[in-house]
Design a protein around this motif. Sequence first.
Motif, mmCIF file in Angstrom:
data_model
loop_
_atom_site.group_PDB
_atom_site.id
_atom_site.type_symbol
_atom_site.label_atom_id
_atom_site.label_comp_id
_atom_site.label_asym_id
_atom_site.label_seq_id
_atom_site.Cartn_x
_atom_site.Cartn_y
_atom_site.Cartn_z
ATOM 1 N N VAL A 1 0.739 -1.345 -0.191
ATOM 2 C CA VAL A 1 0.153 0.058 0.013
ATOM 3 C C VAL A 1 0.877 1.159 0.053
ATOM 4 N N GLY A 2 0.582 2.226 -1.007
ATOM 5 C CA GLY A 2 1.328 3.429 -1.100
ATOM 6 C C GLY A 2 2.415 3.384 -1.815
ATOM 7 N N GLU A 3 3.007 2.254 -2.399
ATOM 8 C CA GLU A 3 4.346 2.138 -2.851
ATOM 9 C C GLU A 3 4.280 2.840 -4.291
ATOM 10 N N ALA A 4 5.324 3.418 -4.665
ATOM 11 C CA ALA A 4 5.274 3.982 -5.994
ATOM 12 C C ALA A 4 5.145 3.000 -7.268
ATOM 13 N N VAL A 5 4.427 3.194 -8.273
ATOM 14 C CA VAL A 5 4.332 2.488 -9.313
ATOM 15 C C VAL A 5 4.629 3.308 -10.631
ATOM 16 N N PRO A 6 5.574 2.835 -11.198
ATOM 17 C CA PRO A 6 6.565 1.870 -10.878
ATOM 18 C C PRO A 6 7.538 2.444 -9.667
ATOM 19 N N ASN A 7 8.220 1.654 -8.858
ATOM 20 C CA ASN A 7 9.150 1.949 -7.908
ATOM 21 C C ASN A 7 10.175 2.758 -8.178
ATOM 22 N N ILE A 8 10.084 3.873 -8.731
ATOM 23 C CA ILE A 8 11.073 4.980 -9.030
ATOM 24 C C ILE A 8 10.930 6.268 -8.268
ATOM 25 N N ASP A 9 11.799 7.145 -8.649
ATOM 26 C CA ASP A 9 11.595 8.505 -7.896
ATOM 27 C C ASP A 9 10.444 9.319 -8.571
ATOM 28 N N HIS A 10 10.254 9.428 -9.839
ATOM 29 C CA HIS A 10 9.154 10.220 -10.439
ATOM 30 C C HIS A 10 8.130 9.340 -11.056
ATOM 31 N N ALA A 11 7.651 8.490 -10.329
ATOM 32 C CA ALA A 11 6.654 7.683 -10.784
ATOM 33 C C ALA A 11 5.421 8.242 -10.918
ATOM 34 N N VAL A 12 4.296 8.078 -11.620
ATOM 35 C CA VAL A 12 3.093 8.685 -11.954
ATOM 36 C C VAL A 12 1.956 7.920 -11.157
ATOM 37 N N SER A 13 2.142 6.734 -10.607
ATOM 38 C CA SER A 13 1.130 5.971 -10.289
ATOM 39 C C SER A 13 1.468 5.523 -8.609
ATOM 40 N N VAL A 14 0.625 4.858 -8.041
ATOM 41 C CA VAL A 14 0.661 4.350 -6.702
ATOM 42 C C VAL A 14 -0.003 3.193 -6.227
ATOM 43 N N SER A 15 0.725 2.339 -5.398
ATOM 44 C CA SER A 15 -0.187 0.941 -5.441
ATOM 45 C C SER A 15 -1.088 1.129 -4.397
ATOM 46 N N LEU A 16 -2.461 0.776 -4.956
ATOM 47 C CA LEU A 16 -3.668 0.483 -3.817
ATOM 48 C C LEU A 16 -4.003 -0.714 -4.064
ATOM 49 N N PRO A 17 -3.517 -1.713 -3.758
ATOM 50 C CA PRO A 17 -3.628 -3.285 -4.273
ATOM 51 C C PRO A 17 -4.995 -3.960 -3.875
ATOM 52 N N THR A 18 -5.693 -3.310 -2.934
ATOM 53 C CA THR A 18 -7.087 -4.035 -2.720
ATOM 54 C C THR A 18 -8.070 -2.750 -2.781
ATOM 55 N N TRP A 19 -9.394 -3.359 -2.928
ATOM 56 C CA TRP A 19 -10.677 -2.720 -3.083
ATOM 57 C C TRP A 19 -10.436 -1.962 -1.558
ATOM 58 N N GLU A 20 -10.211 -2.441 -0.397
ATOM 59 C CA GLU A 20 -10.270 -1.904 0.940
ATOM 60 C C GLU A 20 -9.424 -0.498 0.884
ATOM 61 N N ALA A 21 -8.036 -0.736 0.199
ATOM 62 C CA ALA A 21 -7.118 0.267 0.469
ATOM 63 C C ALA A 21 -7.448 1.377 -0.527
ATOM 64 N N THR A 22 -8.362 1.183 -1.412
ATOM 65 C CA THR A 22 -8.676 2.444 -2.575
ATOM 66 C C THR A 22 -9.838 3.136 -1.689
ATOM 67 N N VAL A 23 -10.652 2.275 -0.874
ATOM 68 C CA VAL A 23 -11.788 2.863 -0.197
ATOM 69 C C VAL A 23 -11.103 3.816 0.923
ATOM 70 N N GLY A 24 -9.984 3.125 1.719
ATOM 71 C CA GLY A 24 -9.431 3.662 2.596
ATOM 72 C C GLY A 24 -8.663 5.088 2.163
ATOM 73 N N TYR A 25 -8.109 5.163 1.112
ATOM 74 C CA TYR A 25 -7.570 6.359 0.679
ATOM 75 C C TYR A 25 -8.433 7.354 0.372
ATOM 76 N N GLU A 26 -9.569 7.029 -0.085
ATOM 77 C CA GLU A 26 -10.594 7.849 -0.457
ATOM 78 C C GLU A 26 -11.180 8.349 0.933
ATOM 79 N N GLU A 27 -11.176 7.582 1.808
ATOM 80 C CA GLU A 27 -11.752 8.178 3.210
ATOM 81 C C GLU A 27 -10.715 8.575 3.987
ATOM 82 N N GLY A 28 -9.439 8.738 3.338
ATOM 83 C CA GLY A 28 -8.399 9.433 4.359
ATOM 84 C C GLY A 28 -7.949 8.667 5.516
#
Length: 584
Positions: free
Chosen positions: A10-37
């Motif tokens: 959860v929260g790791e850069a995707v790809p795992n490099i300095d200037h990555a554009v995405s981030v790992s939200l590997p489960t449905w629950e993690a995505t909801v957790g991100y949106e809920e703060g």
Amino acid sequence: MIRESPSQVVGEAVPNIDHAVSVSLPTWEATVGYEEGEDWVVSKMSSGYPRFFFHPIIQTLSQRVEEKFGRSKEKCMIYPSYDIAKRCRAFIQEKAPQKTPVRLLQLSTPEPKSEAEKSSVIATTIGVVFFPTSVASLAKNYWQHAGEGISSRLAEYLLKTLFDESSSGQHSIKFNPVDLGASKSELQAKKIQALSPSLSVRKPRKDENMQESDIHIEQKYGRVLDLKFGDAAKTALRKRITGGLAEHVQQSTDTPLNYEDVYLFSTGMAAIFNAHRALLNSQEPRMSVCFGFPYVDTLNILKKFGPGVHFLGMGDDKALEELEENLENGSYNIMGLFCECPSNPLLKTPNLKKIRQLADKFKFAIVVDDTVANIINVNVMPFADIVVTSLTKIFSGDSNVMGGSLFLNPNSPMYSSLKQFFDKDYEDTFWVQDALVMERNSRDYAVRSKKVNETSLAIVDFLQKSPLISKVYHPSVSESKKYYDEIKTPNGGYGGLISFLFHDANDAVSFFNSMDFHKGPSLGTNFTLACPYTILAHYQELDEVEKWDVDRNLIRISVGIEDKDDIVEVIKFSLDETTKTHKL
């Protein structure tokens, strides 16, 4: 392409490099957790999509600027030009309570002192917006919607140049006390504490050819970015974009496309934002139409900047009839129509031929976003006045740089007025290091696009055969396929974005959680990337978007360039696991 093991952190850069554009939200629950703060997600975020998440390097730079120039209870945002900072200030002051103090600061980096320094030193000027913490959410709205903020690479350069006393010499900040509201004595240059941000580089995977020369590895992974080639890289990009479209334009009857009609921006959303600005400033400002359900910030731009928007969210033939009726009876008096071809995430294609007829009759501009399909697959230029594209997506592919383009159609009846606006107003704020990376990444985008097209058709076919899945969205199987086919290039395909629904909402969660793909925001990446799209993009308005057939349990997959059989096998495994869970 050998498929790398996707991140499940959860929260790791995707790809795992300095200037990555995405981030790992590997489960449905993690995505909801991100949106809920929720802290278990947010506290682990080392990366995120750059318009929604402030990169750690940008956060560090902002802290340094606030420490040096900020006042009590102030925050700042940093933009690549003073004019953009002024636009941010105007937005905050328009939306905030009256007399909200918003200050601007302009800073410049030094010119190179020698020919040799031109490879690593470039003069640039930034604009800093200071605002009370009470209106930070408004400031963030501008950053997100307009897409004009500084990139992480520019922030890295500014940290080194403005805040680092290095062995190469001590650089002082050049102060331009424009509208800062401070005395000259407060603006005198001072030496700033040394800050030594490390420049890390993505290391080659073990499965890559380790016999490559050191020079090739440095060139491939971006450690050596010779700044003096920045302008050449931008020209190459503009010509590459032009060539992608020019191949399909009837040169015998049309004015030939010219790369000088291509304008580069720091993000795709900045291209859309500036298309909107161009319409507002090249004619009498009027409302616009958003035709079809678009990516979230396109609609936000049309809502929050200018006179407003008529939203025809279904984007189908019935909506087109409604548009025509309202134009005919005078209910709509519009300056422009914005649409995506196809749309994200429902992959609908509007009837551009009919829209063009209406535009010619009622004198409004058509702005088409072709990002999802890309310029290899579709040619929308005959119907559009402006074509906008997010270069962040498949044009780049590597998910390590943001960028956007805006292409003026030289055959548009509005070309002269639009060209005049951009000749006068356009600022090239696409940071040179980003341009150099983008140029490298995009050299093979046509080959990658073809591979993605072929793989996606196989995946669509496989998904449609599953009894668990209720609907698959893709231009190849859409009710609007006939309109896509009208703009599809002779050798083009249907793109790599696929959305789908399950009969049972619980199956959607089970399937998503068991998928062994990278999971997070963005699309068009070289690696397959999935997300529960509606949860991620519209969590605060789930009931509202369902009115436009955007189901809250929608899953979206952006197909990568891995082996087709490998991708299908991952999906098959997840469906099998879901079937087991479904029977329990």
